[in-house]
Write a protein that holds these residues in place. Structure first.
Motif, PDB file in Angstrom:
ATOM      1  N   VAL A 174       0.856  -1.196   0.000  1.00 28.00           N
ATOM      2  CA  VAL A 174       0.000   0.000   0.000  1.00 28.00           C
ATOM      3  C   VAL A 174       0.889   1.242   0.000  1.00 28.00           C
ATOM      4  O   VAL A 174       1.626   1.477   0.964  1.00 28.00           O
ATOM      5  CB  VAL A 174      -0.887   0.035   1.267  1.00 28.00           C
ATOM      6  CG1 VAL A 174      -1.738   1.301   1.294  1.00 28.00           C
ATOM      7  CG2 VAL A 174      -1.758  -1.215   1.349  1.00 28.00           C
ATOM      8  N   PHE A 178      -2.121   6.375   0.271  1.00 25.92           N
ATOM      9  CA  PHE A 178      -3.436   5.761   0.467  1.00 25.92           C
ATOM     10  C   PHE A 178      -3.803   5.619   1.945  1.00 25.92           C
ATOM     11  O   PHE A 178      -4.877   5.156   2.278  1.00 25.92           O
ATOM     12  CB  PHE A 178      -3.499   4.405  -0.256  1.00 25.92           C
ATOM     13  CG  PHE A 178      -3.499   4.598  -1.743  1.00 25.92           C
ATOM     14  CD1 PHE A 178      -4.691   4.617  -2.452  1.00 25.92           C
ATOM     15  CD2 PHE A 178      -2.324   4.833  -2.428  1.00 25.92           C
ATOM     16  CE1 PHE A 178      -4.698   4.850  -3.814  1.00 25.92           C
ATOM     17  CE2 PHE A 178      -2.318   5.071  -3.785  1.00 25.92           C
ATOM     18  CZ  PHE A 178      -3.514   5.086  -4.483  1.00 25.92           C
ATOM     19  N   LEU A 287      -6.028  -3.348  -4.240  1.00 27.73           N
ATOM     20  CA  LEU A 287      -5.364  -3.170  -2.937  1.00 27.73           C
ATOM     21  C   LEU A 287      -5.473  -1.711  -2.488  1.00 27.73           C
ATOM     22  O   LEU A 287      -5.728  -1.424  -1.315  1.00 27.73           O
ATOM     23  CB  LEU A 287      -3.885  -3.594  -3.020  1.00 27.73           C
ATOM     24  CG  LEU A 287      -3.065  -3.327  -1.750  1.00 27.73           C
ATOM     25  CD1 LEU A 287      -3.582  -4.137  -0.559  1.00 27.73           C
ATOM     26  CD2 LEU A 287      -1.586  -3.618  -1.972  1.00 27.73           C
ATOM     27  N   GLU A 288      -5.285  -0.792  -3.426  1.00 32.65           N
ATOM     28  CA  GLU A 288      -5.365   0.635  -3.078  1.00 32.65           C
ATOM     29  C   GLU A 288      -6.783   0.984  -2.605  1.00 32.65           C
ATOM     30  O   GLU A 288      -6.961   1.738  -1.650  1.00 32.65           O
ATOM     31  CB  GLU A 288      -4.932   1.482  -4.279  1.00 32.65           C
ATOM     32  CG  GLU A 288      -3.446   1.300  -4.582  1.00 32.65           C
ATOM     33  CD  GLU A 288      -2.934   2.062  -5.794  1.00 32.65           C
ATOM     34  OE1 GLU A 288      -1.725   2.307  -5.874  1.00 32.65           O
ATOM     35  OE2 GLU A 288      -3.738   2.404  -6.684  1.00 32.65           O
ATOM     36  N   ALA A 291      -7.228  -0.338   0.883  1.00 31.91           N
ATOM     37  CA  ALA A 291      -6.541   0.503   1.875  1.00 31.91           C
ATOM     38  C   ALA A 291      -7.360   1.747   2.207  1.00 31.91           C
ATOM     39  O   ALA A 291      -7.246   2.305   3.295  1.00 31.91           O
ATOM     40  CB  ALA A 291      -5.168   0.905   1.346  1.00 31.91           C
ATOM     41  N   ARG A 347      -9.813  -2.621   4.661  1.00 32.24           N
ATOM     42  CA  ARG A 347      -8.709  -1.743   5.078  1.00 32.24           C
ATOM     43  C   ARG A 347      -7.775  -2.494   6.035  1.00 32.24           C
ATOM     44  O   ARG A 347      -6.557  -2.461   5.888  1.00 32.24           O
ATOM     45  CB  ARG A 347      -9.252  -0.469   5.728  1.00 32.24           C
ATOM     46  CG  ARG A 347      -8.149   0.498   6.141  1.00 32.24           C
ATOM     47  CD  ARG A 347      -8.691   1.879   6.436  1.00 32.24           C
ATOM     48  NE  ARG A 347      -7.734   2.717   7.154  1.00 32.24           N
ATOM     49  CZ  ARG A 347      -6.833   3.506   6.579  1.00 32.24           C
ATOM     50  NH1 ARG A 347      -6.752   3.578   5.269  1.00 32.24           N
ATOM     51  NH2 ARG A 347      -6.018   4.238   7.307  1.00 32.24           N
ATOM     52  N   ALA A 350      -5.735  -5.071   4.156  1.00 29.67           N
ATOM     53  CA  ALA A 350      -4.703  -4.437   3.324  1.00 29.67           C
ATOM     54  C   ALA A 350      -3.537  -3.967   4.187  1.00 29.67           C
ATOM     55  O   ALA A 350      -2.369  -4.230   3.867  1.00 29.67           O
ATOM     56  CB  ALA A 350      -5.312  -3.258   2.555  1.00 29.67           C
ATOM     57  N   SER A 355       1.589  -3.915   4.228  1.00 30.18           N
ATOM     58  CA  SER A 355       2.099  -2.610   4.681  1.00 30.18           C
ATOM     59  C   SER A 355       3.419  -2.326   3.956  1.00 30.18           C
ATOM     60  O   SER A 355       4.261  -3.218   3.761  1.00 30.18           O
ATOM     61  CB  SER A 355       2.278  -2.596   6.194  1.00 30.18           C
ATOM     62  OG  SER A 355       3.628  -2.792   6.525  1.00 30.18           O
TER      63      SER A 355
END
Ligand code: GMT
Length: 373
Positions: A174, A178, A287-288, A291, A347, A350, A355
């Motif tokens: 991420v 984000f 994924l974004e 997040a 969130r 993710a 991380s």
């Protein structure tokens, strides 16, 4: 460490990941030298440890097709030697792994190690083409270290290219942008009318993204629900998809925003993220979205099922199954509590599993391991 990074500088996920990795490495004190034909689009902040070296793509009357791979290799040699690089890390095998192989053979920097990160279609699609296949295989095999963005891609690479070397799975991560804070309310006020449900799709509009399916989904959804679709990005299928919107009279409900620099703000203003791709070895855009706390409705292609957990962070539907996608989106439209809890799960999942700090550390450990070989 002194690290060279080569990637595509355009909007694709492989370039984004490479750039974000370079920024994080520079912030940790490593010297990072990007080598590409243009400034990578997210390389937009100053850091004294970050450098960019532009490849001059030479035009000459005899060249109908300028040999970029060779110009890139020459520029790599220059940077490797002047900057005494330890690592040349290339993202996307074609042609970067081949140029890096050439550069390593030519340069006098004897301890230089080449690391290739495989991202997706360099293996699953274009890399398989007879025009590239043998060179791609050779260049991957010649890399000192190989990583793949998902277990799916690792297996595909071993299976289709019969690669004997170890391939390490290091997933995407991420990007810092984000994590927030975001301008959610301002963005919502631009698009959202009252209680409209906002669906967002982000891609490069290539056929494998199946953007035409999205319009068919909207055709069903608008009959029963107040929905708006934000189509972010640009690419080969955009014209045909936009034409279809006009044909169906859906221009009021479907907005084409084109390429955008700040997708985090758009995602945060969204109720669901939609990615119906036919191939997706990872799915960075999903994924974004996760997040940003947005539940996802994705296909079951490639690595997507490792990312979007069906029934937890969103829903997964079979590729091309419009009815299944519509049903999944409707469940999120009709059940606000479900949408909220799936967004929170997304969130959490993710940030816990992808991380930036943890994944960048995995890359650093891998660099050390390869350098020690
Ligand atoms: O592989 C491509 O066609 C392009 C590439 C890109 O530059 O966006 O996408 C791949 O790499 C991304 C970053 O690792 C992944 O998130 C995408 O899933 C992957 N695309 C495909 O596998 C189709």
């Amino acid at each position: 460490m002194r690290i060279g990074i080569t990637c595509y500088p355009t909007y694709g996920g492989s370039g984004v990941v490479a750039t974000e990795l370079g920024k994080k490495l520079a912030a940790l004190g490593h010297k990072v030298h990007f080598v590409s034909y243009a400034l990578p689009y997210r390389l937009n902040s100053f850091n004294p440890n970050l450098f960019f070296h532009e490849v001059d793509v030479v035009k000459y009357p005899l060249f109908e097709y300028p040999p970029y791979s060779l110009s890139l290799a020459s520029k790599m040699v220059e940077v490797i030697e002047y900057e005494k690089l330890d690592i040349m890390h290339v993202h996307y095998a074609i042609p970067h792994a081949t140029s890096a192989y050439l550069a390593r053979e030519i340069s006098h920097q004897k301890n230089l190690k080449v690391i290739t990160t495989l991202h997706g279609t360099d293996i699953t699609l274009i890399g398989q083409h007879p025009s590239f296949r043998s060179v791609v295989r050779f260049s991957i095999e010649q890399s000192d270290g190989i990583t793949a963005v998902s277990e799916f891609l690792r297996e595909e690479t071993c299976r289709t290219f019969d690669i004997q070397k170890e391939i390490k799975v290091i997933p995407n991560f991420v990007p810092d942008d984000f994590l927030g804070p975001h301008h959610t309310e301002q963005v919502k006020s631009c698009f959202k009318i009252e209680d409209e449900f906002i669906i967002t799709h982000i891609s490069n509009f290539r056929p494998l993204k199946r953007t035409q399916d999205i319009i068919e989904m909207m055709r069903h959804l608008v009959k029963k629900h107040t929905v708006k679709l934000l189509m972010v990005g640009d690419g080969p299928d955009r014209s045909v998809v936009e034409a279809r919107c006009h044909e169906l009279g859906l221009c009021g409900q479907i907005l084409f925003l084109g390429k955008q620099d700040n997708v985090a703000d758009i995602l945060c203003a969204s109720d669901v993220f939609l990615l119906p791709s036919e191939h997706e070895s990872f799915g960075l855009a999903a994924l974004e979205a996760m997040a940003c706390g947005v539940p996802c409705v994705t296909s079951n292609a490639g690595g997507l099922t490792d990312l979007n957990k069906h029934g937890k962070t969103g829903f997964v539907a079979p590729v091309g199954d419009i009815a299944a996608f519509v049903k999944a989106i409707e469940r999120l439209i009709e059940d606000g509590d479900l949408r909220k809890s799936m967004g929170e799960n997304a969130r959490r999942y993710a940030l816990n599993n992808f991380s930036a700090d943890a994944i960048v550390q995995q890359f650093l450990n891998f660099y050390e391991e390869v350098l020690a070989r």
